[in-house]
Design a protein around this motif. Structure first.
Motif, PDB file in Angstrom:
ATOM      1  N   ILE A   1     -47.131 -49.559 -11.486  1.00  0.00           N
ATOM      2  CA  ILE A   1     -46.846 -50.772 -10.718  1.00  0.00           C
ATOM      3  C   ILE A   1     -46.001 -50.438  -9.488  1.00  0.00           C
ATOM      4  CG2 ILE A   1     -45.693 -53.027 -10.753  1.00  0.00           C
ATOM      5  CD1 ILE A   1     -48.288 -52.907 -12.399  1.00  0.00           C
ATOM      6  N   GLY A   2     -44.944 -49.660  -9.708  1.00  0.00           N
ATOM      7  CA  GLY A   2     -44.023 -49.341  -8.613  1.00  0.00           C
ATOM      8  C   GLY A   2     -44.657 -48.521  -7.505  1.00  0.00           C
ATOM      9  N   LEU A   3     -45.597 -47.640  -7.856  1.00  0.00           N
ATOM     10  CA  LEU A   3     -46.227 -46.756  -6.872  1.00  0.00           C
ATOM     11  C   LEU A   3     -47.613 -47.250  -6.441  1.00  0.00           C
ATOM     12  CD1 LEU A   3     -45.085 -43.428  -8.560  1.00  0.00           C
ATOM     13  CD2 LEU A   3     -44.241 -44.366  -6.395  1.00  0.00           C
ATOM     14  N   LYS A   4     -47.934 -48.467  -6.833  1.00  0.00           N
ATOM     15  CA  LYS A   4     -49.131 -49.170  -6.335  1.00  0.00           C
ATOM     16  C   LYS A   4     -50.456 -48.522  -6.733  1.00  0.00           C
ATOM     17  CE  LYS A   4     -46.349 -51.983  -4.177  1.00  0.00           C
ATOM     18  NZ  LYS A   4     -46.032 -53.296  -4.771  1.00  0.00           N
ATOM     19  N   GLY A   5     -50.542 -48.066  -7.978  1.00  0.00           N
ATOM     20  CA  GLY A   5     -51.854 -47.637  -8.474  1.00  0.00           C
ATOM     21  C   GLY A   5     -52.020 -46.142  -8.610  1.00  0.00           C
ATOM     22  N   TRP A   6     -53.276 -45.730  -8.889  1.00  0.00           N
ATOM     23  CA  TRP A   6     -53.550 -44.329  -9.214  1.00  0.00           C
ATOM     24  C   TRP A   6     -53.208 -43.372  -8.072  1.00  0.00           C
ATOM     25  CZ3 TRP A   6     -53.580 -42.761 -13.816  1.00  0.00           C
ATOM     26  CH2 TRP A   6     -54.112 -43.530 -14.866  1.00  0.00           C
ATOM     27  N   LYS A   7     -53.531 -43.749  -6.835  1.00  0.00           N
ATOM     28  CA  LYS A   7     -53.242 -42.832  -5.716  1.00  0.00           C
ATOM     29  C   LYS A   7     -51.738 -42.590  -5.600  1.00  0.00           C
ATOM     30  CE  LYS A   7     -54.142 -41.962  -0.823  1.00  0.00           C
ATOM     31  NZ  LYS A   7     -52.806 -41.373  -0.589  1.00  0.00           N
TER      32      LYS A   7
ATOM     33  N   VAL B   1     -49.350 -42.840  -7.958  1.00  0.00           N
ATOM     34  CA  VAL B   1     -48.777 -42.025  -9.042  1.00  0.00           C
ATOM     35  C   VAL B   1     -49.254 -40.579  -8.943  1.00  0.00           C
ATOM     36  CG1 VAL B   1     -48.310 -43.884 -10.687  1.00  0.00           C
ATOM     37  CG2 VAL B   1     -50.582 -42.851 -10.660  1.00  0.00           C
ATOM     38  N   MET B   2     -50.484 -40.381  -8.457  1.00  0.00           N
ATOM     39  CA  MET B   2     -50.978 -39.012  -8.267  1.00  0.00           C
ATOM     40  C   MET B   2     -50.164 -38.303  -7.183  1.00  0.00           C
ATOM     41  SD  MET B   2     -53.603 -38.084 -10.244  1.00  0.00           S
ATOM     42  CE  MET B   2     -54.581 -36.898  -9.339  1.00  0.00           C
ATOM     43  N   ASP B   3     -49.952 -38.970  -6.047  1.00  0.00           N
ATOM     44  CA  ASP B   3     -49.209 -38.367  -4.929  1.00  0.00           C
ATOM     45  C   ASP B   3     -47.765 -38.058  -5.322  1.00  0.00           C
ATOM     46  OD1 ASP B   3     -51.455 -38.589  -3.404  1.00  0.00           O
ATOM     47  OD2 ASP B   3     -50.799 -40.369  -2.274  1.00  0.00           O
ATOM     48  N   ALA B   4     -47.206 -38.892  -6.223  1.00  0.00           N
ATOM     49  CA  ALA B   4     -45.808 -38.705  -6.641  1.00  0.00           C
ATOM     50  C   ALA B   4     -45.679 -37.744  -7.823  1.00  0.00           C
ATOM     51  CB  ALA B   4     -45.200 -40.054  -7.002  1.00  0.00           C
ATOM     52  N   GLY B   5     -46.795 -37.202  -8.288  1.00  0.00           N
ATOM     53  CA  GLY B   5     -46.764 -36.280  -9.430  1.00  0.00           C
ATOM     54  C   GLY B   5     -46.376 -36.955 -10.728  1.00  0.00           C
TER      55      GLY B   5
ATOM     56  N   LYS C   1     -67.305 -38.825 -28.019  1.00  0.00           N
ATOM     57  CA  LYS C   1     -68.089 -37.583 -28.133  1.00  0.00           C
ATOM     58  C   LYS C   1     -67.916 -36.704 -26.901  1.00  0.00           C
ATOM     59  CE  LYS C   1     -71.623 -40.093 -30.750  1.00  0.00           C
ATOM     60  NZ  LYS C   1     -72.994 -40.663 -30.667  1.00  0.00           N
ATOM     61  N   GLY C   2     -67.842 -37.331 -25.722  1.00  0.00           N
ATOM     62  CA  GLY C   2     -67.766 -36.551 -24.487  1.00  0.00           C
ATOM     63  C   GLY C   2     -66.365 -36.388 -23.934  1.00  0.00           C
ATOM     64  N   PHE C   3     -65.345 -36.721 -24.744  1.00  0.00           N
ATOM     65  CA  PHE C   3     -63.955 -36.686 -24.270  1.00  0.00           C
ATOM     66  C   PHE C   3     -63.559 -35.295 -23.771  1.00  0.00           C
ATOM     67  CE2 PHE C   3     -59.479 -35.790 -24.956  1.00  0.00           C
ATOM     68  CZ  PHE C   3     -58.856 -36.861 -24.350  1.00  0.00           C
ATOM     69  N   VAL C   4     -62.947 -35.259 -22.579  1.00  0.00           N
ATOM     70  CA  VAL C   4     -62.408 -34.005 -22.018  1.00  0.00           C
ATOM     71  C   VAL C   4     -60.889 -34.092 -21.926  1.00  0.00           C
ATOM     72  CG1 VAL C   4     -62.387 -32.438 -20.041  1.00  0.00           C
ATOM     73  CG2 VAL C   4     -64.522 -33.585 -20.706  1.00  0.00           C
ATOM     74  N   LYS C   5     -60.413 -35.079 -21.185  1.00  0.00           N
ATOM     75  CA  LYS C   5     -58.973 -35.284 -21.021  1.00  0.00           C
ATOM     76  C   LYS C   5     -58.696 -36.762 -20.782  1.00  0.00           C
ATOM     77  CE  LYS C   5     -57.577 -30.779 -19.153  1.00  0.00           C
ATOM     78  NZ  LYS C   5     -57.009 -30.064 -17.994  1.00  0.00           N
ATOM     79  N   ALA C   6     -57.432 -37.124 -20.942  1.00  0.00           N
ATOM     80  CA  ALA C   6     -56.986 -38.474 -20.610  1.00  0.00           C
ATOM     81  C   ALA C   6     -55.995 -38.388 -19.456  1.00  0.00           C
ATOM     82  CB  ALA C   6     -56.337 -39.139 -21.816  1.00  0.00           C
ATOM     83  N   LYS C   7     -56.286 -39.104 -18.381  1.00  0.00           N
ATOM     84  CA  LYS C   7     -55.363 -39.200 -17.245  1.00  0.00           C
ATOM     85  C   LYS C   7     -54.456 -40.392 -17.517  1.00  0.00           C
ATOM     86  CE  LYS C   7     -56.693 -40.681 -13.098  1.00  0.00           C
ATOM     87  NZ  LYS C   7     -57.282 -40.698 -11.732  1.00  0.00           N
ATOM     88  N   ILE C   8     -53.157 -40.151 -17.660  1.00  0.00           N
ATOM     89  CA  ILE C   8     -52.240 -41.189 -18.132  1.00  0.00           C
ATOM     90  C   ILE C   8     -51.059 -41.363 -17.176  1.00  0.00           C
ATOM     91  CG2 ILE C   8     -50.639 -41.841 -19.993  1.00  0.00           C
ATOM     92  CD1 ILE C   8     -52.520 -40.487 -21.933  1.00  0.00           C
ATOM     93  N   ALA C   9     -50.738 -42.624 -16.925  1.00  0.00           N
ATOM     94  CA  ALA C   9     -49.563 -42.963 -16.112  1.00  0.00           C
ATOM     95  C   ALA C   9     -48.691 -43.946 -16.877  1.00  0.00           C
ATOM     96  CB  ALA C   9     -49.990 -43.572 -14.776  1.00  0.00           C
ATOM     97  N   ASN C  10     -47.400 -43.868 -16.645  1.00  0.00           N
ATOM     98  CA  ASN C  10     -46.464 -44.851 -17.175  1.00  0.00           C
ATOM     99  C   ASN C  10     -46.705 -46.185 -16.460  1.00  0.00           C
ATOM    100  OD1 ASN C  10     -43.647 -46.217 -16.477  1.00  0.00           O
ATOM    101  ND2 ASN C  10     -43.477 -45.288 -18.498  1.00  0.00           N
ATOM    102  N   PHE C  11     -46.656 -47.284 -17.209  1.00  0.00           N
ATOM    103  CA  PHE C  11     -46.941 -48.606 -16.623  1.00  0.00           C
ATOM    104  C   PHE C  11     -46.015 -48.913 -15.446  1.00  0.00           C
ATOM    105  CE2 PHE C  11     -45.697 -53.103 -16.454  1.00  0.00           C
ATOM    106  CZ  PHE C  11     -46.903 -53.671 -16.080  1.00  0.00           C
ATOM    107  N   GLU C  12     -44.700 -48.702 -15.613  1.00  0.00           N
ATOM    108  CA  GLU C  12     -43.746 -49.029 -14.546  1.00  0.00           C
ATOM    109  C   GLU C  12     -44.010 -48.185 -13.300  1.00  0.00           C
ATOM    110  OE1 GLU C  12     -41.858 -51.511 -14.595  1.00  0.00           O
ATOM    111  OE2 GLU C  12     -41.933 -52.060 -16.726  1.00  0.00           O
ATOM    112  N   ASP C  13     -44.346 -46.893 -13.509  1.00  0.00           N
ATOM    113  CA  ASP C  13     -44.683 -46.029 -12.369  1.00  0.00           C
ATOM    114  C   ASP C  13     -45.938 -46.540 -11.664  1.00  0.00           C
ATOM    115  OD1 ASP C  13     -42.553 -44.341 -12.857  1.00  0.00           O
ATOM    116  OD2 ASP C  13     -43.732 -42.909 -14.042  1.00  0.00           O
TER     117      ASP C  13
ATOM    118  N   VAL D   1     -51.216 -46.407 -19.299  1.00  0.00           N
ATOM    119  CA  VAL D   1     -52.304 -46.764 -18.373  1.00  0.00           C
ATOM    120  C   VAL D   1     -53.199 -45.542 -18.296  1.00  0.00           C
ATOM    121  CG1 VAL D   1     -52.911 -47.586 -16.081  1.00  0.00           C
ATOM    122  CG2 VAL D   1     -50.725 -48.261 -17.092  1.00  0.00           C
ATOM    123  N   VAL D   2     -54.494 -45.720 -18.585  1.00  0.00           N
ATOM    124  CA  VAL D   2     -55.359 -44.574 -18.842  1.00  0.00           C
ATOM    125  C   VAL D   2     -56.663 -44.617 -18.063  1.00  0.00           C
ATOM    126  CG1 VAL D   2     -56.454 -43.203 -20.675  1.00  0.00           C
ATOM    127  CG2 VAL D   2     -54.510 -44.639 -21.221  1.00  0.00           C
TER     128      VAL D   2
END
Length: 361
Positions: free
Chosen positions: A326-332, A334-338, A312-324, A354-355
């Protein structure tokens, strides 16, 4: 969401042994599942997923919750079940309730276990299929096209019935009828047994496992099964005997037979796929979790799998590729790497996303 796979077979083919082996993979933290209070002949079984420990290591959590599916141990069928022999109608009604049929066939020798109607895998499969086909024919017996002008929906239903009846009378499954989308929808409420997906399990001797393992094409030909049916070879007793072992210990034992991985894992994953399920992943310090959803599910409905308020309250989904991730060590990382995508309400979830869901309120 609770989808079920039913184990079906003649008596003494190893069906219950296979079910007990599956129960060794029962989800430990069962209260996390809305369907944890279930009958004794139903097991909530975890789906093997090598990605979860890797995610847990990245986000530094000890809590892992895998996806799960239900397996049902259905009482043994006897020839003539469609006429009420054995458990008859009760047996058939239990099959009607499941989403996938797992047909267990005996391909092992054991003088201490009476065959009880079982002769060989090919013949046993034909007995099972014939009983299901005859039960479907009996259900359609009184469905005759009325002599009046039909609505579009009625026409679709009777066209589907005619097509399916023709296949069943040829000794084929209803799933082999070439139905339009409207016809398939119109016939859905009948719950026909041979419209359900079928997975064949060849419960074979340990000595045969090496030559049969993993070769679905070589298994398919002698069994004369259609392309819509899957087939897996395993030894149910061996799988049950490995219940207390770690995965590494199981692999080591199976390697002695020239086998790469437990047949149980292959069966569970094949069942998951046949149920039409895919997995999205969430990863935080609290837990890492695999969420089963139907293929084609949109992001808001996927959020609703976590909590109804999230849809009901959905706005957006923040999504990352699984391999990215793991390789970039988490949300920070993948965010820093765009490497993060922000998807809206029309996004169709993909296997292994990964959501993090962004929710109003």
């Amino acid at each position: 969401m609770s989808l079920q796979a039913g184990l079906v077979g003649l008596p003494n083919v190893g069906k219950s042994t296979l079910f007990n082996a599956l129960l060794s993979r029962t989800v430990a933290d069962a209260q996390n599942y809305p369907f944890c209070t279930i009958e004794p002949n139903v097991g909530v079984v975890e789906v093997p997923d090598e990605r979860l420990p890797k995610l847990a290591k990245v986000v530094n959590t000890q809590k892992i919750i895998p996806a799960a599916i239900e397996f049902v141990d259905i009482a043994g069928l006897v020839e003539g079940a469609h006429k009420g022999e054995g458990l008859g109608n009760k047996f058939l009604s239990h099959i009607r309730e499941v989403d996938v049929i797992i047909m267990v066939l005996r391909d092992f020798e054991n003088d201490n276990i009476v065959r009880a109607g079982s002769t060989n895998p090919e013949n046993d499969m034909q007995i099972l299929l014939t009983e299901l086909q005859l039960a479907d024919l009996a259900q359609l017996e009184k469905q005759n096209r009325p002599n009046k002008k039909l609505s579009d929906e009625e026409k679709a239903r009777y066209d589907a019935i005619d097509k399916i009846r023709a296949k069943l009378e040829q000794g084929k499954n209803a799933s082999e009828a070439d139905l339009t989308k409207d016809e398939a929808h119109a016939i859905k409420s009948f719950g026909l047994l041979t419209l359900k997906p079928i997975i064949i399990v060849l419960n074979t001797d340990e000595e045969k496992l090496n030559e049969l393992f993993g070769s679905e094409s070589s298994l398919r030909a002698p069994m004369n099964i259609g392309e819509k049916q899957s087939i897996v070879a395993l030894n149910a007793k061996l799988e049950a005997d490995m219940a207390g072992m770690t995965r590494d210990e199981r692999i080591e034992l199976l390697n002695a037979y020239g086998i790469e991985k437990p047949g149980l894992e292959i069966l569970i994953k094949k069942t998951y796929e046949t149920l039409g399920l895919i997995t999205f992943l969430t990863a935080g310090e609290k837990e890492v979790r695999a969420w089963p959803i139907l293929k084609g599910t949109l992001a808001p409905q996927a959020a609703g799998a976590i909590h109804t308020d999230f849809e009901k309250g959905f706005v957006k989904a923040k999504i990352a590729n699984f391999e990215d991730f793991i390789g970039l060590k988490g949300w920070k990382g993948v965010m820093d790497a765009g490497k993060v995508r922000f998807e809206g309400k029309d996004y169709e979830m993909q296997e292994g996303d990964v959501v993090e869901f962004m929710i109003n309120g």
